[in-house]
Design a protein around this motif. Structure first.
Motif, PDB file in Angstrom:
ATOM      1  N   ASP B 201      91.406 -23.180  -5.115  1.00 57.02           N
ATOM      2  CA  ASP B 201      92.733 -23.422  -5.512  1.00 57.02           C
ATOM      3  C   ASP B 201      93.624 -22.434  -5.043  1.00 57.02           C
ATOM      4  O   ASP B 201      94.874 -22.860  -4.376  1.00 57.02           O
ATOM      5  N   SER B 202      93.064 -21.090  -5.229  1.00 56.33           N
ATOM      6  CA  SER B 202      93.923 -20.160  -4.889  1.00 56.33           C
ATOM      7  C   SER B 202      94.172 -19.983  -3.328  1.00 56.33           C
ATOM      8  O   SER B 202      95.231 -19.529  -2.864  1.00 56.33           O
ATOM      9  N   HIS B 203      92.944 -20.523  -2.546  1.00 54.60           N
ATOM     10  CA  HIS B 203      93.024 -20.432  -1.198  1.00 54.60           C
ATOM     11  C   HIS B 203      94.378 -21.460  -0.706  1.00 54.60           C
ATOM     12  O   HIS B 203      95.157 -21.040   0.297  1.00 54.60           O
ATOM     13  N   LEU B 204      94.336 -22.458  -1.373  1.00 56.93           N
ATOM     14  CA  LEU B 204      95.228 -23.496  -0.817  1.00 56.93           C
ATOM     15  C   LEU B 204      96.753 -22.984  -1.455  1.00 56.93           C
ATOM     16  O   LEU B 204      97.792 -23.605  -0.726  1.00 56.93           O
ATOM     17  N   ASP B 205      96.598 -22.179  -2.467  1.00 55.91           N
ATOM     18  CA  ASP B 205      98.141 -21.396  -2.688  1.00 55.91           C
ATOM     19  C   ASP B 205      98.660 -20.609  -1.608  1.00 55.91           C
ATOM     20  O   ASP B 205      99.791 -20.422  -1.197  1.00 55.91           O
ATOM     21  N   ASP B 206      97.555 -20.011  -0.912  1.00 58.98           N
ATOM     22  CA  ASP B 206      97.905 -18.901   0.149  1.00 58.98           C
ATOM     23  C   ASP B 206      96.653 -18.978   1.091  1.00 58.98           C
ATOM     24  O   ASP B 206      95.742 -18.200   0.712  1.00 58.98           O
TER      25      ASP B 206
END
Lengths: 294, 231
Positions: B201-206
């Motif tokens: 999830d965090s990877h897709l945000d950044d």
């Protein structure tokens, strides 16, 4: 240097009306606003009556855009003198600090507004843009979700609740309401697309693809929407039930999305060793999905 | 199904993931780099989501990406873990069962792990108090206010039998050097290392963030003694 009035042969009333039109239509032609506004303020202030305050605000924001801090400060000081306790003016103070990259001070102003008035969405939005400017994307997303909960708490909570219980039809309905209230919010579009994708079936997939595309139009850096577009278009193209034209169109969308994804990962991977792994993974994944599609 | 062994790295990352998002449901995939046959040895995990777990597209995307990465790194997806937002609810949700079933299509003896948040929270309180005040630590022990299970890993294991998921005997989960693993997990939590963890999830945000968590893996290795083996 010739004045605006001389160059365009306009009087002060026309300049004032022009500024109003730009304000109402939300134009962001900051350089023009600065040129016209600065002259209007310095030479015709007394004639503007109460309009002057909103013109100060408009010119101030445009001045920040053009890095004219001197002008921005002048406008701000006039507004502060006239409206010493105003939240609106506090927000402008914060915006100036943001432009000067003094983020901590800016946040203090916004926090002060929110303490007084927790529903002040303008201050909340500014806090989110600061997080984005600082590259703190995870925090920005979290704040944005809190903002969504604040502004439309019941609807948004209903949506989350329904999702958790796999009541996707009703969840979609909540999102439709949210999108009507707030059509510029790319997160709602993207969530809606995800729900439709989850519901499955050709019609829902097509809707899902449309909404992923819409989310991208509103925010072209939304990676979820980009991947979502790729996956939904690929699935549609691979379906035996579609016409040749639909197949061709969707393959084009998927190909476009794949290019964008690869480009984004290449940009992200520049310089860091660990990200080369993500980049390779994504490349291989996109390639393997293409093979199954054709 | 035989025994399931959980490596220090896998356990610590699951623990940190749960601590990073205490109010959310979180999930992730369990990986193994050892050969098939015999006991299932979970050597690593990939934290996936902390929002909207039941929605399909991102889960599918993550499964595909992790699959590709596994084939590049000689690992296999052997299971799935989840911790529910609601602290008192440790049952696998329908979405957990769905993902686990999907994994079962590719791997014969998939592992479904639910993390028990109550005990994870207890953990944290305990480690905090023993850092600051030894007396309180002793008091808590004597006061028997905690569940007697605190010395046991706060996880619940399910196995697949005849296409259903049933609760598995706690004693068939093995963690070598449990005390040390537990200490590493608490220590990293204390020093704020859980904020280094990146889930999908965090990877897709950044996308500059690394969901394979190489940096964190290195830190865990540094803290673990050679005796803990199988990292």
């Amino acid at each position: 240097m010739a004045s605006v009035a001389e160059m365009y042969d306009v009087g002060w009333e026309e300049m004032r009306d022009k500024l109003r039109k730009w304000r109402e239509d939300n134009y962001r032609n900051s350089e023009q606003i600065v040129d016209v506004g600065e002259e209007l303020i310095s030479e015709h202030a007394s004639k503007l009556g109460d309009d002057i305050w909103i013109i100060y605000e408009q010119v101030m924001i445009a001045a920040l855009d053009c890095s004219r801090d001197d002008l921005a400060l002048t406008c701000l000081q006039e507004l502060r003198k006239q409206f010493p306790d105003s939240h609106r003016v506090k927000r402008l103070t914060g915006m100036r600090l943001e432009a000067l990259e003094r983020y901590d001070e800016a946040n203090k102003h916004y926090d002060a507004i929110l303490q007084d008035d927790p529903t002040n969405t303008a201050a909340r939005k500014r806090k989110i843009s600061i997080l984005k400017a600082q590259g703190k994307s995870t925090e920005a997303i979290r704040e944005l979700n809190e903002y969504l909960e604040m502004t439309h708490p019941q609807l948004y909570q209903a949506y989350c609740f329904l999702c958790r219980f796999h009541s996707y039809g009703k969840a979609a309905f909540c999102l439709e309401e949210l999108m009507m209230i707030n059509p510029h919010n790319h997160l709602y579009c993207e969530q809606y697309a995800e729900v439709k994708y989850t519901q499955g079936g050709l019609e829902n997939l097509e809707l899902s693809r449309k909404y992923f595309a819409q989310a991208l139009r509103l925010n072209n850096r939304n990676m979820r929407a980009l991947f979502g577009l790729y996956m939904s278009a690929s699935h549609i193209a691979a379906s035996p039930k579609v016409s040749a034209k639909v197949k061709k169109d969707n393959m084009k969308y998927a190909a476009w999305a794949a290019t964008q994804i690869n480009r984004a990962y290449k940009l992200a991977g520049r310089g860091t060793k660990e990200n080369k792994c993500s980049m390779k993974t994504v490349e291989e994944m996109l390639e393997s999905m293409q093979i199954t599609m054709s | 199904m035989g025994e399931v062994e959980l490596s220090c790295r896998a356990y610590v990352k699951m623990y940190l993931h749960t601590c990073l998002f205490p109010r959310c449901s979180i999930n992730g995939l369990l990986l193994s780099s050892s050969p098939t046959g015999g006991a299932v040895c979970v050597t690593d995990c990939v934290p996936l989501l902390h929002s909207h777990l039941p929605l399909a597209p991102i889960t599918q995307l993550a499964l595909t990406q992790v699959d590709v990465w596994c084939s590049q790194t000689q690992q296999r997806i052997v299971g799935y873990y989840q911790a529910n937002a609601c602290v008192s609810d440790n049952n696998p949700t329908p979405c957990a069962l769905k993902v686990a079933d999907k994994i079962a299509e590719q791997f014969d003896n998939p592992v479904l792990l639910m993390v028990r948040k109550t005990e994870v929270k207890l953990f944290y309180r305990l480690s905090l108090t023993c850092w600051f005040n030894l007396d309180i630590f002793l008091l808590l022990l004597d006061g028997s206010k905690m569940s007697p299970d605190y010395r046991v890993p706060p996880i619940v294991l399910y196995e697949r039998k005849d296409s259903r998921w049933i609760l598995k005997d706690k004693h068939t989960i093995m963690l070598r050097q449990w005390e040390e693993t537990r200490a590493i997990a608490s220590q990293m939590m204390e020093s704020g290392d859980h904020t280094l963890l990146v889930d999908f999830d965090s990877h897709l945000d950044d996308i500059t963030k690394d969901w394979t968590n190489q940096k964190l893996n290195t830190k865990i290795e540094e803290l673990a003694s050679p005796a803990n083996g199988n990292i």
